[in-house]
Motif scaffolding. Structure first.
Motif, mmCIF file in Angstrom:
data_model
loop_
_atom_site.group_PDB
_atom_site.id
_atom_site.type_symbol
_atom_site.label_atom_id
_atom_site.label_comp_id
_atom_site.label_asym_id
_atom_site.label_seq_id
_atom_site.Cartn_x
_atom_site.Cartn_y
_atom_site.Cartn_z
ATOM 1 N N HIS A 126 -9.026 0.219 -4.444
ATOM 2 C CA HIS A 126 -7.840 1.048 -4.208
ATOM 3 C C HIS A 126 -8.176 2.544 -4.186
ATOM 4 C CE1 HIS A 126 -3.922 2.870 -5.120
ATOM 5 N NE2 HIS A 126 -4.407 3.298 -6.260
ATOM 6 N N CYS B 232 -3.639 -1.650 -5.106
ATOM 7 C CA CYS B 232 -3.622 -2.788 -4.185
ATOM 8 C C CYS B 232 -4.869 -3.648 -4.263
ATOM 9 C CB CYS B 232 -3.481 -2.258 -2.757
ATOM 10 S SG CYS B 232 -4.772 -1.064 -2.334
ATOM 11 N N HIS C 145 0.845 -1.192 0.000
ATOM 12 C CA HIS C 145 0.000 0.000 0.000
ATOM 13 C C HIS C 145 0.878 1.239 0.000
ATOM 14 C CE1 HIS C 145 -3.679 -2.246 0.882
ATOM 15 N NE2 HIS C 145 -3.000 -2.908 1.812
HETATM 16 CU CU1 CUA Z 1 -4.035 0.206 -0.711
HETATM 17 CU CU2 CUA Z 1 -3.982 0.990 -2.941
#
Ligand code: CUA
Ligand code: RUQ
Ligand code: CA
Length: 641
Positions: free
Chosen positions: A630, A626, A587
């Protein structure tokens, strides 16, 4: 000569330009005709994963989708300040490891953890945010790479950095005192006294520029008093162990397989401050350091310190080391302004490249040791060959089969020569074959390096020529061209250029490691980070006066705090742990209008500290793709007036 391609007109004019205009005065420029072109063989073989790429057919060097490369290639990035990771034979770039630069994707130079490694000013700002990486070399065990560390220099701010090869991240940076122009570097391969310590414990660093000692405003006009030092850094603690004051300067560095000697070429034995001065002498040196004697001298207290540095400095000048039997240093004369020095994989010879002399000089390790025993006489007797190679020799690589490959900057060639042939020729054998092949490269090579070539496991499969210019090789991208990294198959009788890869400026030195040697970690442990936020329940805003700590975690697709509140004027520290435990689930965290941006890999913790100077609402968002959600992965920093 290689076969010509259909590109002669442009290529020839290009070479003529380089040889006559850009380097006028240096090159007597015998313009060679004939251009290397990759012969477009169409072979059906495909690369076998895990096996070395077979030779001779260009198709056999392609790595099909879904297949892995057989080698890693690590490259210094020059004044970009980072380290690059590529795969070979594909030439694909995998990663850029920030070291001396700032990297806003990773958050290098932005997070508190990276700032602590880089070094900070009293106000917490990063001390240096530039660097110039020339040379990188991994740690050794048993004369080959052990996959533990990679060491890399910074020529601008006099620093040595260490990169962990399991995480491929920089974990230590050391600033070296008393020097400027830190250029060549090489780890040792063995302890000089205790042969059981058969792994890297020291890293040697050569300083190219001479400065007054100490350098605090006195002795500025006494340029004859400027000095260079050779430095030893401990590879584990990364503390500077000792330095040697020398005559002349240091350039590239090499180390012996038995640990007894370290070497540096020197082009400024004149100790000049202008370039005509530095070129005035016909002879310069390759300088050898007797590591055991130097460390004994330090133990015996035979050293000085300079300025506020506590590092012991021993005297390696010629005058102080006239008796070989006690000498710390040995100056072996070699022709004018040499450049690279590389040791052969059998540990027997140091090959020095002539640069301003069209020659290479081969120095025998045994004979330098003999000099230190007082049994050789003139140090020049340690030279066992001095072949004529061509114009602008810079660096030499080996194939483990008795051949050396020297890059010719001015001739724009790789010259393959026989070590045995060169020695015989030097001894007067007129029939000895020295140069066996010249291969044109595109254009103007700096370093050439071979697969595992700087280890006892030198395998003679590939050579990469990192060329300083690319001009017409790639689609134009404005005034700054990429450089050309050319993969050359050296496994057969003839060198074959396999392919060209554009590389963004400016790789100098690289090393090619068999992939099995490196075992990267795919996941951190929470315990690796003392400040880890181990559970979403630990999240919150913790105030101590006007210092506020915000602890939060990321778990796709959310941060544990949808909102956090601080006050205008607070010094805010955000600690973020990525609790996701899935490989590749990274992230990011960025705050609007606060210049904050970094990533957290799975199970990793990072922190940032900044002043909340403006009241208002500032969205924080995940920068690293991610999850399907996201875009929605956000938090909100509320700064109350
Ligand atoms: Cu967590 Cu993009
Ligand atoms: S040295 S070409 Cu030759 Cu640093 Cu880079
Ligand atoms: Ca010189």
């Amino acid at each position: 000569m290689n076969e010509t391609s259909s590109r002669q007109p442009a290529d020839l004019s290009r070479r003529r330009f380089l040889n006559t205009t850009a380097f006028a005065g240096l090159a007597g420029a015998g313009l060679s005709v004939g251009l290397a072109a990759c012969k477009q063989d169409t072979g059906a073989a495909t690369a076998q994963p895990g096996a070395a790429a077979p030779a001779s057919h260009s198709d056999s060097y392609s790595v099909p989708p879904g297949q892995l490369d057989t080698y890693y290639m690590f490259s210094s990035a020059g004044h970009a300040g980072d380290v690059r990771v590529f795969g070979l034979p594909s030439g694909r770039e995998f990663k850029r490891i920030p070291v001396f630069n700032t990297d806003c994707m990773v958050g290098w130079g932005i997070t508190n953890e990276s700032k602590a490694i880089i070094g900070t000013n009293p106000d917490g700002s990063v001390k240096f945010n530039t660097g110039d990486t020339h040379h990188l070399h991994p740690s050794y065990t048993d004369g080959t790479y052990d996959g533990k560390y990679l060491f890399v220099n910074d020529k601008i701010n006099c620093r040595l950095a260490r990169v962990r090869l399991d995480t491929m991240e920089c974990d230590k940076i050391t600033e070296i005192p008393n020097i400027q122009g830190f250029h060549g570097t090489f780890p040792d391969k063995c302890d000089p006294v205790d042969a059981a310590i058969n792994h890297t414990t020291r890293v040697f660093c050569g300083a190219e520029f001479s400065v007054p000692l100490p350098n605090f405003g006195k002795g500025i006009d006494d340029t004859a008093g400027y000095r260079s030092l050779f430095t030893c850094v401990d590879s584990e603690s990364m503390e500077v162990r000792w330095q040697v004051l020398i005559d002349g300067n240091c350039e590239l560095v090499a180390t012996a397989y038995d640990g007894k000697l370290a070497a540096t070429t020197q082009y400024n034995s004149e100790m000049g401050t202008t370039y005509p001065d530095m070129m005035s002498a016909e002879w310069d040196s390759c300088l050898f350091f007797n590591v055991a004697r130097i460390e004994q001298a330090v133990k015996d207290g035979k050293f000085k310190t300079y300025g506020d540095s506590k590092v012991p400095v021993v005297d390696g000048s010629k005058a102080a080391n006239a008796d070989p039997k006690t000498a710390l240093t040995c100056y072996v004369p070699i022709p004018k302004n040499p450049h690279g020095v590389n040791i052969s994989p059998d540990g027997k010879y140091y090959a020095c490249a002539g640069k301003l002399s069209p020659s290479g000089s081969l120095i025998a390790h045994e004979l330098v040791l003999k000099w230190f025993d007082g049994e050789l006489g003139e140090p020049r007797k340690a030279v066992v060959a001095e072949p004529e190679l061509g114009l602008g020799p810079l660096h030499t690589a080996f194939d483990g089969r008795g051949y050396a490959y020297t890059t010719m900057f001015l001739d724009s060639q790789i010259v393959k020569w026989s070590i045995e042939g060169a020695i015989k020729s030097y001894q007067g054998d007129k029939d000895a074959t020295v140069v066996v092949e010249r291969l044109d490269v595109h254009y103007q090579p700096g370093h050439g390096f071979t697969s595992m070539g700087e280890t006892r496991e030198c395998d003679g499969k590939f050579l990469v020529s990192d060329n300083k210019f690319s001009k017409d090789r790639f689609l134009p991208v404005g005034p700054l061209h990429p450089e050309t990294s050319q993969l050359i198959d050296i496994s057969g009788d003839k060198m074959v250029i396999v392919h060209d890869n554009p590389v963004s400026s400016e790789p100098h030195d690289s090393i090619i490691i068999r992939r099995e040697i490196i075992t990267p970690k795919q996941m951190y442990k929470l315990d690796d980070f003392p400040n880890a936020v181990r559970d979403a329940k630990e999240s919150g805003v913790f105030r101590d006066g006007n210092k506020v700590t915000v602890k939060l975690v990321s778990q796709a697709p959310a941060f544990s705090l949808p909102e956090f509140r601080v006050k205008k004027g607070d010094e805010v520290t955000i600690i973020l742990t990525n609790l996701d435990k899935i490989e590749d689930l990274t992230h990011g965290f960025a705050i609007q209008r606060h210049n904050i941006n970094f990533i957290v890999n799975p199970q990793e913790t990072k922190s940032v500290t900044f002043k909340a100077n403006k009241a208002g609402v500032f969205w924080c968002y995940c920068t690293h793709f991610c999850h399907a959600m996201h875009m929605e992965m956000r938090s909100r920093m509320v700064v109350e007036a």
